[in-house]
Scaffold this active site. Structure first.
Site, PDB file in Angstrom:
ATOM      1  N   GLY A  10       0.823  -1.218   0.000  1.00  0.00           N
ATOM      2  CA  GLY A  10       0.000   0.000   0.000  1.00  0.00           C
ATOM      3  C   GLY A  10       0.851   1.259   0.000  1.00  0.00           C
ATOM      4  CG  ASN A  35      -7.047   0.349  -1.628  1.00  0.00           C
ATOM      5  OD1 ASN A  35      -7.399   0.704  -2.742  1.00  0.00           O
ATOM      6  ND2 ASN A  35      -6.850   1.198  -0.639  1.00  0.00           N
ATOM      7  CE  LYS A  84      -5.676   5.587   1.998  1.00  0.00           C
ATOM      8  NZ  LYS A  84      -5.404   6.994   1.920  1.00  0.00           N
ATOM      9  CB  SER A 124      -5.869   8.175  11.713  1.00  0.00           C
ATOM     10  OG  SER A 124      -6.337   9.371  11.136  1.00  0.00           O
ATOM     11  CE1 TYR A 149      -9.288   7.013   9.074  1.00  0.00           C
ATOM     12  CE2 TYR A 149      -8.948   4.757   8.360  1.00  0.00           C
ATOM     13  CZ  TYR A 149      -8.436   5.987   8.756  1.00  0.00           C
ATOM     14  OH  TYR A 149      -7.085   6.160   8.841  1.00  0.00           O
ATOM     15  CE  LYS A 153      -6.479   3.138  10.777  1.00  0.00           C
ATOM     16  NZ  LYS A 153      -5.511   2.037  10.577  1.00  0.00           N
ATOM     17  CB  VAL A 217     -11.601  25.088  -2.781  1.00  0.00           C
ATOM     18  CG1 VAL A 217     -11.244  25.592  -1.377  1.00  0.00           C
ATOM     19  CG2 VAL A 217     -10.353  25.026  -3.667  1.00  0.00           C
ATOM     20  NE  ARG A 231      -8.299  18.248   7.675  1.00  0.00           N
ATOM     21  CZ  ARG A 231      -9.257  19.134   7.915  1.00  0.00           C
ATOM     22  NH1 ARG A 231      -8.919  20.342   8.378  1.00  0.00           N
ATOM     23  NH2 ARG A 231     -10.532  18.838   7.715  1.00  0.00           N
ATOM     24  NE  ARG A 295     -14.196  16.066   2.862  1.00  0.00           N
ATOM     25  CZ  ARG A 295     -13.006  15.502   2.605  1.00  0.00           C
ATOM     26  NH1 ARG A 295     -12.830  14.785   1.507  1.00  0.00           N
ATOM     27  NH2 ARG A 295     -11.983  15.695   3.425  1.00  0.00           N
ATOM     28  CG  ASP A 298     -13.917  18.102   5.478  1.00  0.00           C
ATOM     29  OD1 ASP A 298     -13.705  16.906   5.729  1.00  0.00           O
ATOM     30  OD2 ASP A 298     -13.760  18.593   4.363  1.00  0.00           O
TER      31      ASP A 298
END
Ligand code: WQD
Length: 337
Positions: A10, A35, A84, A124, A149, A153, A217, A231, A295, A298
């Site tokens: 990966g 994947n 992921k 993560s 997801y 984790k 964006v 980020r 989004r 987020d």
């Protein structure tokens, strides 16, 4: 020294394979290629100039580990194998709880059965959600997950922590990744685009390559200096280096704790618009983009405090955001898909 890399074909796993080889380890890849592609194996042989030891197998199957732990003399394990995609996990949570959580429980059971001690787990920064204060430190509270997801984790970290506490032999480190980007400088390995990319950089490079429409964006009304979300984008080769440091910390017996966790980021926050500007400066390429609404799900901003990983693991980043973006573009040009 033989080190097992689950999901080693990966994106992060393949880059970690290269750095492990550079540090004299003998990494062994197990991957079911669900994947990733077998082309990665060939390209790793070109990069490292040596044959790659790999086994095709599914880490959800006990016999995969029975074969690996009898055929090889594994001294450490880096567990990358997981699904992921945040969006997919919302639509198909059981796939994530089976593939990410159940496979980690199986690995821990097999490590106990074969008396194996050293585990590095791929976690993560999503465990922090939107931190109250920034930068996020390892003491920043883990917040309720915003996706299956992210929850998988968090659950795996807790399972590993509890299993280490109940075990006399097991030692483990969880690495909380921020946003991995870029590719190996050879452009032979990188983030393989399987389907429309959800993440910023693969979409951006595909858009610049003309394979997609303008970059969307997502949101310019965040409470940040330029209104776009922030980020911590870390070069995947720097991220790979953190795994080698974590492994050495476990194997060399330097770890004073049998379970510990570390933020792996650059310590630098970058907004979407800053990334676009940095990409254009680094590559001389114009990024076509359109402004869209936020989004769903987020967060506004997250970036790492790297003090603990610097001080305890002796790890720090070497590459800049511009270098990561240059390498991401070189990769895009190489695969042009
Ligand atoms: C980054 C920023 C988007 C795409 C996720 C997972 C995390 C990790 C990395 C696995 C955000 C904006 C994005 C686009 C955009 N994955 N964006 N247009 O969401 O921070 O983290 O991927 O470990 O666990 O949560 O990364 O790259 O999706 O988004 O404007 O087409 O770019 O809104 O602000 P994210 P991302």
């Amino acid at each position: 020294m033989q080190i097992l890399i689950t999901g080693g074909a990966g994106f992060i796993g393949s880059h970690t394979y290269v750095v492990l080889k550079e540090h004299g380890y003998t990494p062994i890849i197990v991957d079911n290629f669900s994947n990733s592609s077998k082309k990665v194996i060939k390209n790793l042989e070109i990069i490292t100039k040596e044959p790659v030891i790999f086994e095709e197998g599914d880490v959800n199957h006990p016999e995969t580990y029975d074969l690996l732990f009898t055929k090889y003399d594994i001294k450490g394990i880096i567990h990358f194998a997981a699904s992921k995609a945040v969006g997919e996990s919302v639509e198909n949570p059981l796939k994530y709880y089976r593939n990410n959580v159940a496979s980690t429980v199986l690995l821990l059971e097999k490590m106990a059965q074969y008396s194996l001690s050293n585990l590095v787990f791929s976690s993560s920064c999503t465990v922090y959600g939107q931190p109250e204060t920034l930068p996020a430190t390892e003491e920043s509270p883990v917040q309720p997950a915003t996706s299956p997801y992210g929850n998988s984790k968090q659950i795996c970290e807790e399972i590993i922590r509890d299993t280490v506490a109940a075990s006399s032999a097991l030692k483990a480190i969880a690495l909380r990744y921020f946003n991995p980007i870029g590719a190996h400088e050879s452009a032979l390995i990188g983030e393989l685009p399987i389907g429309p990319p959800a993440n910023l950089i693969p979409f951006l490079t595909q858009s610049v390559a003309g394979l997609r429409g303008p970059l969307q964006v997502w949101g310019t009304d965040y409470p940040t200096p330029d209104g776009t979300a922030i980020r911590d984008y870390i070069h995947v080769v720097d991220l790979a280096g953190a795994h080698v440091k974590a492994l050495a910390h476990l194997i060399d017996g330097k770890s004073t704790k049998n379970y510990d966790f570390f933020n792996i980021g650059t310590g630098q926050g970058s907004s979407v618009m800053e990334v676009i500007t940095a990409f254009e400066k680094a590559t001389g390429k114009k990024v076509p983009y359109e402004i869209r609404d936020r989004r769903a799900g987020d967060i506004t901003a997250v970036y790492a405090s790297t003090d603990k990983s610097n001080q305890v693991l002796g790890w720090k980043t070497q590459f800049s955001l511009e270098k990561a973006l240059q390498d991401a573009w070189k990769w895009q040009e190489a695969i042009n898909q």
